[in-house]
Design a protein around this motif. Structure first.
Motif, PDB file in Angstrom:
ATOM      1  N   VAL A  28       0.854  -1.187   0.000  1.00  0.00           N
ATOM      2  CA  VAL A  28       0.000   0.000   0.000  1.00  0.00           C
ATOM      3  C   VAL A  28       0.891   1.240   0.000  1.00  0.00           C
ATOM      4  CG1 VAL A  28      -1.754   1.309   1.239  1.00  0.00           C
ATOM      5  CG2 VAL A  28      -1.841  -1.199   1.233  1.00  0.00           C
ATOM      6  N   HIS A  29       0.630   2.127  -0.942  1.00  0.00           N
ATOM      7  CA  HIS A  29       1.323   3.418  -1.013  1.00  0.00           C
ATOM      8  C   HIS A  29       0.397   4.493  -0.458  1.00  0.00           C
ATOM      9  CE1 HIS A  29       4.678   2.160  -3.757  1.00  0.00           C
ATOM     10  NE2 HIS A  29       3.823   1.177  -3.995  1.00  0.00           N
ATOM     11  N   HIS A  30       0.812   5.125   0.627  1.00  0.00           N
ATOM     12  CA  HIS A  30       0.029   6.214   1.206  1.00  0.00           C
ATOM     13  C   HIS A  30       0.981   7.186   1.874  1.00  0.00           C
ATOM     14  CE1 HIS A  30      -3.576   8.221   2.554  1.00  0.00           C
ATOM     15  NE2 HIS A  30      -3.087   8.274   3.783  1.00  0.00           N
ATOM     16  N   TYR A  31       0.758   8.474   1.674  1.00  0.00           N
ATOM     17  CA  TYR A  31       1.737   9.465   2.099  1.00  0.00           C
ATOM     18  C   TYR A  31       1.757   9.708   3.596  1.00  0.00           C
ATOM     19  CZ  TYR A  31      -2.228  12.734   2.229  1.00  0.00           C
ATOM     20  OH  TYR A  31      -3.419  13.342   2.514  1.00  0.00           O
ATOM     21  N   GLU A  32       0.714   9.297   4.327  1.00  0.00           N
ATOM     22  CA  GLU A  32       0.640   9.598   5.755  1.00  0.00           C
ATOM     23  C   GLU A  32       0.941   8.377   6.614  1.00  0.00           C
ATOM     24  OE1 GLU A  32      -2.932  12.678   6.420  1.00  0.00           O
ATOM     25  OE2 GLU A  32      -3.437  10.933   5.201  1.00  0.00           O
ATOM     26  N   GLU A  33       1.629   8.627   7.740  1.00  0.00           N
ATOM     27  CA  GLU A  33       1.783   7.609   8.777  1.00  0.00           C
ATOM     28  C   GLU A  33       0.489   7.560   9.607  1.00  0.00           C
ATOM     29  OE1 GLU A  33       4.496   5.765   9.350  1.00  0.00           O
ATOM     30  OE2 GLU A  33       6.134   6.773   8.271  1.00  0.00           O
ATOM     31  N   GLN A  34       0.343   6.491  10.370  1.00  0.00           N
ATOM     32  CA  GLN A  34      -0.869   6.317  11.173  1.00  0.00           C
ATOM     33  C   GLN A  34      -1.104   7.479  12.136  1.00  0.00           C
ATOM     34  OE1 GLN A  34      -0.390   2.443  13.037  1.00  0.00           O
ATOM     35  NE2 GLN A  34       0.609   1.736  11.191  1.00  0.00           N
ATOM     36  N   GLN A  35      -0.070   7.916  12.832  1.00  0.00           N
ATOM     37  CA  GLN A  35      -0.245   8.984  13.809  1.00  0.00           C
ATOM     38  C   GLN A  35      -0.609  10.302  13.141  1.00  0.00           C
ATOM     39  OE1 GLN A  35      -0.194   8.110  17.098  1.00  0.00           O
ATOM     40  NE2 GLN A  35      -1.187  10.100  17.363  1.00  0.00           N
ATOM     41  N   ASN A  36      -0.082  10.539  11.927  1.00  0.00           N
ATOM     42  CA  ASN A  36      -0.453  11.749  11.188  1.00  0.00           C
ATOM     43  C   ASN A  36      -1.946  11.754  10.865  1.00  0.00           C
ATOM     44  OD1 ASN A  36       2.608  11.211   9.540  1.00  0.00           O
ATOM     45  ND2 ASN A  36       2.244  12.879  10.967  1.00  0.00           N
ATOM     46  N   ILE A  37      -2.483  10.576  10.563  1.00  0.00           N
ATOM     47  CA  ILE A  37      -3.912  10.474  10.273  1.00  0.00           C
ATOM     48  C   ILE A  37      -4.725  10.769  11.524  1.00  0.00           C
ATOM     49  CG2 ILE A  37      -5.751   8.871   9.632  1.00  0.00           C
ATOM     50  CD1 ILE A  37      -3.753   7.511   7.765  1.00  0.00           C
ATOM     51  N   LEU A  38      -4.357  10.150  12.647  1.00  0.00           N
ATOM     52  CA  LEU A  38      -5.085  10.367  13.897  1.00  0.00           C
ATOM     53  C   LEU A  38      -5.054  11.828  14.328  1.00  0.00           C
ATOM     54  CD1 LEU A  38      -4.163   7.281  16.119  1.00  0.00           C
ATOM     55  CD2 LEU A  38      -6.453   7.959  15.387  1.00  0.00           C
ATOM     56  N   ASP A  39      -3.921  12.483  14.133  1.00  0.00           N
ATOM     57  CA  ASP A  39      -3.748  13.866  14.579  1.00  0.00           C
ATOM     58  C   ASP A  39      -4.230  14.885  13.553  1.00  0.00           C
ATOM     59  OD1 ASP A  39      -2.592  12.866  16.861  1.00  0.00           O
ATOM     60  OD2 ASP A  39      -0.527  13.144  16.161  1.00  0.00           O
ATOM     61  N   GLY A  40      -4.623  14.422  12.369  1.00  0.00           N
ATOM     62  CA  GLY A  40      -4.954  15.336  11.287  1.00  0.00           C
ATOM     63  C   GLY A  40      -6.408  15.762  11.277  1.00  0.00           C
ATOM     64  N   ARG A  41      -6.783  16.413  10.195  1.00  0.00           N
ATOM     65  CA  ARG A  41      -8.146  16.910  10.025  1.00  0.00           C
ATOM     66  C   ARG A  41      -9.085  15.762   9.666  1.00  0.00           C
ATOM     67  NH1 ARG A  41      -9.974  21.691  10.183  1.00  0.00           N
ATOM     68  NH2 ARG A  41      -7.863  22.552  10.151  1.00  0.00           N
ATOM     69  N   ILE A  42     -10.353  15.899  10.058  1.00  0.00           N
ATOM     70  CA  ILE A  42     -11.338  14.899   9.672  1.00  0.00           C
ATOM     71  C   ILE A  42     -11.366  14.758   8.158  1.00  0.00           C
ATOM     72  CG2 ILE A  42     -12.790  15.138  11.706  1.00  0.00           C
ATOM     73  CD1 ILE A  42     -14.652  16.915  10.054  1.00  0.00           C
ATOM     74  N   ARG A  43     -11.681  13.556   7.693  1.00  0.00           N
ATOM     75  CA  ARG A  43     -11.680  13.261   6.258  1.00  0.00           C
ATOM     76  C   ARG A  43     -12.988  13.648   5.586  1.00  0.00           C
ATOM     77  NH1 ARG A  43      -6.511  12.602   7.524  1.00  0.00           N
ATOM     78  NH2 ARG A  43      -5.469  11.080   6.218  1.00  0.00           N
ATOM     79  N   SER A  44     -14.074  13.353   6.279  1.00  0.00           N
ATOM     80  CA  SER A  44     -15.383  13.461   5.638  1.00  0.00           C
ATOM     81  C   SER A  44     -16.427  13.114   6.696  1.00  0.00           C
ATOM     82  CB  SER A  44     -15.461  12.486   4.455  1.00  0.00           C
ATOM     83  OG  SER A  44     -16.702  12.576   3.791  1.00  0.00           O
ATOM     84  N   THR A  45     -17.618  12.787   6.236  1.00  0.00           N
ATOM     85  CA  THR A  45     -18.600  12.101   7.071  1.00  0.00           C
ATOM     86  C   THR A  45     -18.634  10.660   6.607  1.00  0.00           C
ATOM     87  OG1 THR A  45     -20.428  12.507   5.560  1.00  0.00           O
ATOM     88  CG2 THR A  45     -19.969  14.196   7.227  1.00  0.00           C
ATOM     89  N   GLN A  46     -19.289   9.814   7.356  1.00  0.00           N
ATOM     90  CA  GLN A  46     -19.404   8.423   6.950  1.00  0.00           C
ATOM     91  C   GLN A  46     -20.507   7.739   7.740  1.00  0.00           C
ATOM     92  OE1 GLN A  46     -16.209   9.424   8.611  1.00  0.00           O
ATOM     93  NE2 GLN A  46     -17.573   9.193  10.359  1.00  0.00           N
ATOM     94  N   VAL A  47     -21.321   6.997   7.026  1.00  0.00           N
ATOM     95  CA  VAL A  47     -22.236   6.036   7.639  1.00  0.00           C
ATOM     96  C   VAL A  47     -22.071   4.744   6.860  1.00  0.00           C
ATOM     97  CG1 VAL A  47     -24.605   5.408   8.167  1.00  0.00           C
ATOM     98  CG2 VAL A  47     -23.900   7.804   8.328  1.00  0.00           C
ATOM     99  N   HIS A  48     -21.544   3.727   7.506  1.00  0.00           N
ATOM    100  CA  HIS A  48     -21.421   2.424   6.870  1.00  0.00           C
ATOM    101  C   HIS A  48     -22.723   1.661   7.108  1.00  0.00           C
ATOM    102  CE1 HIS A  48     -16.750   2.177   6.555  1.00  0.00           C
ATOM    103  NE2 HIS A  48     -17.226   3.362   6.206  1.00  0.00           N
ATOM    104  N   PHE A  49     -23.505   1.556   6.030  1.00  0.00           N
ATOM    105  CA  PHE A  49     -24.768   0.846   6.141  1.00  0.00           C
ATOM    106  C   PHE A  49     -24.527  -0.667   6.176  1.00  0.00           C
ATOM    107  CE2 PHE A  49     -26.144   5.011   4.607  1.00  0.00           C
ATOM    108  CZ  PHE A  49     -27.177   5.259   5.493  1.00  0.00           C
TER     109      PHE A  49
END
Length: 351
Positions: A28-49
């Protein structure tokens, strides 16, 4: 073992990593580390039906049992409550920062490799020879692959809504607790969603504002205190049924990064490309970036990821070429038409 590179670590990328890791060598190629994601801005809204939650169980994604179960949908038109409906299966909302970070940690523990680097389209020719297949799940920022816009399936050329989102405390849940929609005809919508976050339970307030309408009043707001104050004013003026359940002294964002403003132009891209002999398949928002009014971004991405998985497993021992990309067109086009409420004519065009 065939090598698959997944670009992006959102809903589609994560589900694909889980579903493919036992049969292929997945990176998986992704520019952010896990902690950067947790400390970052919200991504969106989400409801998993319910269907999305069933897919997540099928592929053994981490379960968030602390998320408040969503079993009802409340619908208001202006200041009038019209109905409360019961969902056929329970839904749930987990802050994507928490869900994505936990999933990355779990995948890494199971042997999935992660490369943290921001890729650009010009990087793909050098990346392609490393894999038998690349999946472009770059989300709203994508696609990276040279996948042209499907103009016959792209009816809009500008955003249809301004999206204003905050994750709040101080909001008493609607009863029975569930997902609430308030429509102000001609001006936009308010969605109210109970969710779990790294800081505990929260209420997501999500305004979809018709551009230049009475709800499009968040321009120029840069910090959390201004955002909370403006949201409180908008709710008091336009959403009385929600206002009655808010303790204005306690209304606050769960953290400084728990608000977001954006605008999305719906667009559909061709779902595959060939680069240097390597097949690149698109999935999720990098293929069908749907109008947020449909409220189906994460569920659409989950469904598309399952369809891509099924296609690859069917062709597991065969050549991965343009024919595999074409096999995705039928299930993907069903998503296209569903996103926009269009019907497919006998000649294949949209109406």
């Amino acid at each position: 073992m065939r090598r698959i590179g997944i670009i992006g670590c959102g809903t589609a990328g994560i589900q694909l990593a889980y579903s493919l890791k036992d049969d292929f060598d997945v990176t998986v190629h992704h520019y952010e580390e896990q902690q950067n994601i947790l400390d970052g801005r919200i991504r969106s809204t989400q409801v998993h039906f319910h269907p999305t939650l069933e897919r997540e169980r099928r592929f053994n994604l981490p379960a968030e049992d602390n998320a408040p179960p969503i079993r009802t949908i409340h619908f208001q038109l202006g200041q009038q409550k019209l109905f409360t409906g019961k969902l056929s299966g329970s839904a749930a909302s987990v802050d994507q920062r928490l869900h994505f970070a936990e999933s990355m940690h779990d995948l890494a523990a199971q042997g999935v490799k992660f490369i943290h680097r921001r890729l650009q389209p010009e990087d793909l020719p050098d990346l392609a020879p490393s894999y038998n297949l690349i999946i472009d799940a770059t989300g709203k920022a994508g696609p990276l692959a040279p996948a042209p816009v499907e103009m016959r399936l792209t009816p809009y050329q500008a955003p249809q809504r301004k999206c204003i989102v905050g994750y709040f405390t101080g909001v008493q849940p609607v009863e029975p607790e569930g997902f609430s929609i308030t429509v102000l005809p001609g001006n936009g919508e308010m969605f109210e969603i109970p969710a779990i976050t790294d800081a505990g339970r929260a209420t997501i307030l999500f305004i979809e504002a018709v551009p230049e309408g009475i709800l499009d009043v968040f321009k120029g707001i840069k910090n959390s205190s201004e955002f909370v104050a403006r949201m409180a004013n908008v709710i008091e003026e336009h959403f009385h049924l929600i206002y009655e359940r808010i303790d204005m002294d306690q209304l606050a964002l769960i953290d400084e990064n728990a608000f977001l403003q954006t605008a999305i132009t719906p667009v559909i891209h061709r779902p595959y490309a060939i680069l240097g002999g390597t097949l690149i398949l698109g999935c999720g928002d990098s293929v069908f970036l749907s109008d947020p009014i449909t409220g189906q971004g994460c569920n659409t991405a989950s469904y598309a990821a399952e369809q891509l998985y099924e296609t690859l497993m069917t062709h597991k021992e065969l050549t991965w070429d343009e024919a595999v990309g074409n096999r995705l067109l039928e299930p993907y086009e069903a998503i296209y038409y569903g996103c926009y409420g269009m019907e497919q004519r006998d000649d294949g065009a949209a109406s």
